[in-house]
Design a protein around this motif. Structure first.
Motif, PDB file in Angstrom:
ATOM      1  N   ILE A 100      47.145  60.422  23.186  1.00 12.00           N
ATOM      2  CA  ILE A 100      47.034  59.145  22.345  1.00 12.00           C
ATOM      3  C   ILE A 100      46.507  58.192  23.263  1.00 12.00           C
ATOM      4  O   ILE A 100      45.371  57.524  23.066  1.00 12.00           O
ATOM      5  CB  ILE A 100      48.507  58.536  21.972  1.00 12.00           C
ATOM      6  N   THR A 101      47.140  57.894  24.592  1.00 20.36           N
ATOM      7  CA  THR A 101      46.577  56.685  25.225  1.00 20.36           C
ATOM      8  C   THR A 101      44.998  57.217  25.839  1.00 20.36           C
ATOM      9  O   THR A 101      44.189  56.267  25.579  1.00 20.36           O
ATOM     10  CB  THR A 101      47.280  56.613  26.459  1.00 20.36           C
ATOM     11  N   ILE A 102      44.844  58.141  26.265  1.00 14.88           N
ATOM     12  CA  ILE A 102      43.384  58.401  26.977  1.00 14.88           C
ATOM     13  C   ILE A 102      42.486  58.612  25.585  1.00 14.88           C
ATOM     14  O   ILE A 102      41.458  57.839  25.882  1.00 14.88           O
ATOM     15  CB  ILE A 102      43.394  59.667  27.627  1.00 14.88           C
ATOM     16  N   PRO A 103      42.594  59.105  24.721  1.00 15.62           N
ATOM     17  CA  PRO A 103      41.608  59.204  23.493  1.00 15.62           C
ATOM     18  C   PRO A 103      41.488  57.788  23.091  1.00 15.62           C
ATOM     19  O   PRO A 103      40.091  57.312  22.812  1.00 15.62           O
ATOM     20  CB  PRO A 103      41.892  60.195  22.672  1.00 15.62           C
ATOM     21  N   GLN A 104      42.660  57.053  22.982  1.00 14.66           N
ATOM     22  CA  GLN A 104      42.223  55.795  22.384  1.00 14.66           C
ATOM     23  C   GLN A 104      41.553  54.453  23.279  1.00 14.66           C
ATOM     24  O   GLN A 104      40.813  53.781  22.769  1.00 14.66           O
ATOM     25  CB  GLN A 104      43.679  55.063  22.035  1.00 14.66           C
ATOM     26  N   VAL A 105      41.666  54.874  24.646  1.00 14.06           N
ATOM     27  CA  VAL A 105      40.937  53.934  25.536  1.00 14.06           C
ATOM     28  C   VAL A 105      39.582  54.522  25.937  1.00 14.06           C
ATOM     29  O   VAL A 105      38.835  54.120  26.684  1.00 14.06           O
ATOM     30  CB  VAL A 105      41.539  53.489  26.785  1.00 14.06           C
ATOM     31  N   SER A 106      39.142  55.731  25.401  1.00 17.11           N
ATOM     32  CA  SER A 106      38.209  56.669  25.818  1.00 17.11           C
ATOM     33  C   SER A 106      36.648  55.673  25.662  1.00 17.11           C
ATOM     34  O   SER A 106      36.117  55.913  26.442  1.00 17.11           O
ATOM     35  CB  SER A 106      37.799  57.935  25.271  1.00 17.11           C
ATOM     36  N   PRO A 107      36.476  54.750  24.484  1.00 11.15           N
ATOM     37  CA  PRO A 107      35.429  54.120  24.618  1.00 11.15           C
ATOM     38  C   PRO A 107      35.257  53.027  25.516  1.00 11.15           C
ATOM     39  O   PRO A 107      34.279  53.010  26.005  1.00 11.15           O
ATOM     40  CB  PRO A 107      35.607  53.195  23.061  1.00 11.15           C
ATOM     41  N   VAL A 108      36.301  52.432  26.131  1.00  5.24           N
ATOM     42  CA  VAL A 108      36.378  51.689  27.165  1.00  5.24           C
ATOM     43  C   VAL A 108      36.023  52.247  28.676  1.00  5.24           C
ATOM     44  O   VAL A 108      35.277  51.819  29.415  1.00  5.24           O
ATOM     45  CB  VAL A 108      37.852  50.902  27.289  1.00  5.24           C
ATOM     46  N   ILE A 109      36.888  53.471  28.762  1.00  3.26           N
ATOM     47  CA  ILE A 109      36.115  54.341  29.911  1.00  3.26           C
ATOM     48  C   ILE A 109      34.826  54.612  29.769  1.00  3.26           C
ATOM     49  O   ILE A 109      34.199  54.452  30.818  1.00  3.26           O
ATOM     50  CB  ILE A 109      37.030  55.556  30.073  1.00  3.26           C
ATOM     51  N   PHE A 110      34.415  54.966  28.696  1.00  2.00           N
ATOM     52  CA  PHE A 110      32.850  55.092  28.770  1.00  2.00           C
ATOM     53  C   PHE A 110      32.002  54.039  28.925  1.00  2.00           C
ATOM     54  O   PHE A 110      31.111  54.266  29.877  1.00  2.00           O
ATOM     55  CB  PHE A 110      32.635  55.711  26.996  1.00  2.00           C
ATOM     56  N   PHE A 111      32.464  52.826  28.529  1.00  2.00           N
ATOM     57  CA  PHE A 111      31.695  51.677  28.842  1.00  2.00           C
ATOM     58  C   PHE A 111      31.615  51.562  30.200  1.00  2.00           C
ATOM     59  O   PHE A 111      30.794  51.293  31.000  1.00  2.00           O
ATOM     60  CB  PHE A 111      32.166  50.508  28.133  1.00  2.00           C
ATOM     61  N   ASN A 112      32.932  51.802  30.872  1.00  2.00           N
ATOM     62  CA  ASN A 112      33.064  51.310  32.245  1.00  2.00           C
ATOM     63  C   ASN A 112      32.307  52.239  33.196  1.00  2.00           C
ATOM     64  O   ASN A 112      31.624  51.915  34.329  1.00  2.00           O
ATOM     65  CB  ASN A 112      34.511  51.455  32.826  1.00  2.00           C
ATOM     66  N   VAL A 113      32.207  53.655  32.778  1.00  2.00           N
ATOM     67  CA  VAL A 113      31.620  54.586  33.419  1.00  2.00           C
ATOM     68  C   VAL A 113      30.025  54.451  33.532  1.00  2.00           C
ATOM     69  O   VAL A 113      29.442  54.446  34.480  1.00  2.00           O
ATOM     70  CB  VAL A 113      31.682  56.183  32.910  1.00  2.00           C
ATOM     71  N   VAL A 114      29.388  54.003  32.266  1.00  2.00           N
ATOM     72  CA  VAL A 114      27.918  53.612  32.352  1.00  2.00           C
ATOM     73  C   VAL A 114      27.616  52.397  33.185  1.00  2.00           C
ATOM     74  O   VAL A 114      26.803  52.693  33.886  1.00  2.00           O
ATOM     75  CB  VAL A 114      27.469  53.393  30.729  1.00  2.00           C
ATOM     76  N   THR A 115      28.329  51.355  33.042  1.00  2.00           N
ATOM     77  CA  THR A 115      27.896  50.096  33.675  1.00  2.00           C
ATOM     78  C   THR A 115      28.469  50.424  35.126  1.00  2.00           C
ATOM     79  O   THR A 115      27.401  49.893  35.930  1.00  2.00           O
ATOM     80  CB  THR A 115      28.757  48.881  33.211  1.00  2.00           C
ATOM     81  N   GLY A 116      29.409  50.997  35.606  1.00  2.00           N
ATOM     82  CA  GLY A 116      29.987  51.478  36.842  1.00  2.00           C
ATOM     83  C   GLY A 116      28.625  52.248  37.606  1.00  2.00           C
ATOM     84  O   GLY A 116      28.288  51.874  38.625  1.00  2.00           O
ATOM     85  N   LEU A 117      27.987  53.161  36.884  1.00  2.00           N
ATOM     86  CA  LEU A 117      27.243  54.084  37.534  1.00  2.00           C
ATOM     87  C   LEU A 117      26.002  53.181  37.905  1.00  2.00           C
ATOM     88  O   LEU A 117      25.254  53.456  38.970  1.00  2.00           O
ATOM     89  CB  LEU A 117      26.759  55.064  36.443  1.00  2.00           C
ATOM     90  N   ILE A 118      25.489  52.450  36.685  1.00  2.00           N
ATOM     91  CA  ILE A 118      24.230  51.657  36.962  1.00  2.00           C
ATOM     92  C   ILE A 118      24.394  50.686  38.128  1.00  2.00           C
ATOM     93  O   ILE A 118      23.589  50.584  39.113  1.00  2.00           O
ATOM     94  CB  ILE A 118      23.755  51.037  35.697  1.00  2.00           C
ATOM     95  N   TYR A 119      25.467  50.053  38.258  1.00  2.00           N
ATOM     96  CA  TYR A 119      26.020  49.298  39.251  1.00  2.00           C
ATOM     97  C   TYR A 119      25.969  49.825  40.419  1.00  2.00           C
ATOM     98  O   TYR A 119      25.438  49.585  41.739  1.00  2.00           O
ATOM     99  CB  TYR A 119      27.279  48.613  38.967  1.00  2.00           C
ATOM    100  N   ALA A 120      26.680  51.193  40.635  1.00  2.00           N
ATOM    101  CA  ALA A 120      26.523  51.798  42.044  1.00  2.00           C
ATOM    102  C   ALA A 120      25.411  52.227  42.511  1.00  2.00           C
ATOM    103  O   ALA A 120      24.879  52.155  43.578  1.00  2.00           O
ATOM    104  CB  ALA A 120      27.491  52.880  41.854  1.00  2.00           C
ATOM    105  N   MET A 121      24.450  52.505  41.407  1.00  2.00           N
ATOM    106  CA  MET A 121      23.094  53.010  41.850  1.00  2.00           C
ATOM    107  C   MET A 121      22.390  51.776  42.444  1.00  2.00           C
ATOM    108  O   MET A 121      21.395  52.221  43.185  1.00  2.00           O
ATOM    109  CB  MET A 121      22.272  53.460  40.707  1.00  2.00           C
ATOM    110  N   GLN A 122      22.862  50.555  42.256  1.00  2.00           N
ATOM    111  CA  GLN A 122      21.989  49.387  42.815  1.00  2.00           C
ATOM    112  C   GLN A 122      22.412  48.880  44.049  1.00  2.00           C
ATOM    113  O   GLN A 122      22.065  47.857  44.437  1.00  2.00           O
ATOM    114  CB  GLN A 122      22.249  48.236  41.815  1.00  2.00           C
ATOM    115  N   THR A 123      23.266  49.476  44.451  1.00  2.00           N
ATOM    116  CA  THR A 123      24.042  49.054  45.756  1.00  2.00           C
ATOM    117  C   THR A 123      22.870  49.011  47.002  1.00  2.00           C
ATOM    118  O   THR A 123      21.872  49.538  47.052  1.00  2.00           O
ATOM    119  CB  THR A 123      24.854  50.282  46.433  1.00  2.00           C
ATOM    120  N   PHE A 124      23.278  47.652  47.358  1.00  2.00           N
ATOM    121  CA  PHE A 124      22.178  47.191  48.498  1.00  2.00           C
ATOM    122  C   PHE A 124      22.695  46.179  49.723  1.00  2.00           C
ATOM    123  O   PHE A 124      22.380  46.738  50.574  1.00  2.00           O
ATOM    124  CB  PHE A 124      20.985  46.205  47.702  1.00  2.00           C
TER     125      PHE A 124
END
Lengths: 353, 300
Positions: A249-273
């Motif tokens: 229940i919990t993980i599937p229900q928040v999975s869209p939020v996890i997805f959003f955070n993974v995408v933005t987090g990845l792009i952000y991490a790639m930009q580390t300067f």
């Protein structure tokens, strides 16, 4: 472009405008001219009944974004693609050299190191951040008094970002007087040299990134609080235990939020300067262990003035991010659950039943 | 203008701090689970806040005190002069002015421009609107580093290198992310307001400025704070465009300070604290809006 600006500035000089204001006034005049042309074109189109008044209003309203996009994003993208086939140091005229920059990139050991450092950092830090912030959000979702205080405390480190965070952690991980090794010494362990050791430097930056999971934690907390209680009650009636509730229940229900955070987090991490830049002033850390991609791009453009090569690097970076994002999007079909897709499923089931 | 009289009833349902109350969330845990959760939270909180406190303690030590201090939070010497010394060792007030200029102007500019564009996407029906919005969203995935070389050349041609303009100017054209947030916010306001105003003969600009903008308070605060924090700490652009002391901002100065005075920890920590202070202050003033804003940006 440069010529128009020069003549505009000459004009402003004759009007005795202050030297510091001339560049911005020239830009404002240019933009006003562009805006006037857009308005005139739309007005003409409305008069000729090609478009409705609403359509004209819409395009005038969004014209700031469109002009900004052409000036600072779209135009530069095309321009940097052209530049990437040239050799240019900003002073001598640019020279067309075909795909030589890309060929050089293929065999550039520093670029290989930069890609390795950046991908390693992104692939290690993003999952760790995700697990930690979700775990903390789950803890904070428990009903106890004073939970607001905890939320504030966990969020506080997120306010210390950029240079201030880098400076702080250079000292937290200082081998002799730092907090980390001081703590380890209490247990009789002599800690590593952290940021000054090529084997530890990247791991140290990953730890630094975990300190600021507070922002993600708050996003997850909001997601958790959107989950309907009915789901848990129904599952408990069916005899589900805690792990089943979490996994089904919990993980599937928040999975869209996890997805959003993974995408933005990845792009952000790639930009580390900043981390790489500050630790060894514009150096890339011990043995280039903190030579992040953007830092390497920055060095090529603004330290070595190799604008053509830097543009090629920018395009390679762009393609890398697109591929990575596409992979995450493709993969998301297997684990992201969207509430809005449910009714269709249900209807099918009813039909079959 | 009768619509604006309704303003107080149009609450922003989205930007609001998540609380432990409310419909969602798992039901009450048994006592053992709660004790375990609180214990973990307390231990974790100490770990998270400790470096922050250690930073403050170190800022108040003498250089000798640092080598004896270790993990202790108690500064054996309360050396308040570190703050004045740290700030005195570089033209602090000039840097502060530059930082404020390159933060406040973008905050105001980006709020207005994004609100205007977001409003158009939410309320004005026009051909091409959907396609254009998809383009706006797709630029969200594009890191600014990709276009930094041509942008630098553009600003060089505009004669703006070593001024604050390259940081300020782009914010007047709106930010894709904020445009998206404003659109989502406006879509949740009742559309009847627009129709009523249109019938009364108001133009689109008037509708935006006199009806939608005054109703945007929560989203304005949330976006303004997000923009403030990111531009206050802006380092990448500052490192590229600002080359002489005249226009340097605080983060840039701190980075330079680290490489020059890298051994004087207390001074460094004192300066870092001063650089961080406005963000912490802002957080405590607008905590509710910030938490609400962050949840809103993430959970769509």
């Amino acid at each position: 472009m440069s010529d128009i600006v020069q003549s505009l500035e000459g004009l402003l000089e004759r009007l005795h405008i202050d030297v510091g204001l001339r560049p911005i006034l020239s830009l404002v005049i240019l933009l006003a001219a562009v805006f006037a042309v857009i308005c005139a074109a739309l007005w003409g189109a409305v008069r000729a009944r090609w478009i409705s008044r609403n359509t004209a209003a819409f395009w005038i309203f969004v014209s700031p974004w469109i002009v900004g996009f052409l000036l600072f994003t779209g135009g530069p993208m095309v321009y940097s693609l052209v530049l990437s086939f040239t050799n240019w140091n900003l002073i001598d005229p640019a020279k067309f050299i075909g795909i030589a920059n890309y060929k050089e990139a293929l065999s550039d050991p520093d670029l290989g190191q930069a890609i390795k450092v950046t991908l390693t950092y992104a692939v290690v830090s993003v999952p760790l951040q995700t697990v930690l912030s979700l775990a903390v959000a789950l803890l904070m979702n428990v009903k106890v008094r004073g939970i607001h205080v905890f939320r504030t405390i966990w969020y506080l480190p997120s306010l210390v970002t950029g240079v201030a965070q880098a400076v702080l952690f250079i000292w937290v991980f200082n081998p002799s007087y730092g907090l980390a090794n001081g703590l380890l010494r209490l247990f009789g362990i002599e800690g590593p040299k952290w940021l000054f050791d090529a084997h530890w430097a990247l791991a140290t930056v990953v730890i630094m990134s975990l300190w600021t999971v507070g922002g993600n934690m708050i996003i997850y907390l909001a997601g958790l609080q959107d989950i309907s209680k009915d789901l848990y009650e129904a599952a408990e009636l069916d005899g589900a235990n805690r792990w089943r509730l979490l996994w089904n229940i919990t993980i599937p229900q928040v999975s869209p939020v996890i997805f959003f955070n993974v995408v933005t987090g990845l792009i952000y991490a790639m930009q580390t300067f900043t981390q790489g830049y500050v630790v060894t002033h514009n150096g890339g850390g011990p043995a280039d262990s903190l030579l992040f991609y953007v830092l390497y791009l920055y060095q090529n453009a603004f330290s070595f003035f190799r604008m053509g090569y830097a543009s090629a690097l920018a395009w390679i970076f762009f393609v890398m991010i697109m591929v990575l994002t596409a992979l995450v999007f493709r993969g998301s079909a297997f684990w992201v659950y969207y509430e809005s897709q449910r009714p269709r499923e249900r209807r099918r089931r009813v039909h079959v039943g | 203008m009768s619509a604006s009289a309704k303003a107080p009833t149009v609450k922003a349902p989205t930007v609001k701090a998540p609380t432990a109350k409310g419909a969602g969330g798992p039901r009450r845990e048994p006592l053992g689970g709660r004790i375990l959760a609180v214990t973990l939270l307390v231990v974790g909180s100490i770990g998270f806040v400790y470096p922050f406190l250690w930073m403050i303690a170190t800022a108040l030590r003498t250089p000798e005190g640092v080598s004896h201090g270790g993990v202790s939070l108690w500064p054996i010497q309360w050396r308040w002069s570190n703050f004045t010394d740290g700030l005195g060792s570089f033209p602090f007030w000039a840097y502060l002015r530059n930082s404020l200029l390159s933060t406040i102007v973008p905050v105001v500019a980006v709020v207005f421009s994004s609100s205007l564009v977001g409003f158009a996407f939410a309320r004005i029906r026009a051909r091409g609107s959907g396609v254009l919005f998809a383009i706006v969203l797709s630029t969200l995935l594009l890191p600014q580093e990709v276009t930094i070389v041509p942008q630098f050349i553009l600003f060089k041609n505009l004669d703006m290198i070593d001024t604050l303009w390259p940081i300020i100017v782009p914010t007047f054209f709106g930010s894709a992310f904020f445009i998206f947030l404003y659109r989502q916010f406006y879509l949740r306001l009742p559309e009847a307001m627009t129709d009523a105003a249109l019938i009364d003969g108001a133009g689109w600009f008037r509708i935006w400025f006199s009806i939608y903008l005054p109703l945007s308070r929560p989203i304005i605060i949330a976006t303004a704070v997000l923009q403030f924090m990111s531009y206050w700490n802006n380092f990448f652009q500052a490192a590229i465009y600002l080359t002489t002391d005249r226009w340097k901002t605080l983060p840039l100065a701190l980075a330079g300070f680290q490489s020059v005075n890298g051994t004087n920890t207390p001074l460094l920590m004192a300066t870092a604290l001063v650089v961080t202070f406005p963000c912490v202050l802002l957080f405590f003033i607008a905590q509710r809006h910030i938490i609400g804003g962050i949840s809103f940006t993430g959970s769509k």
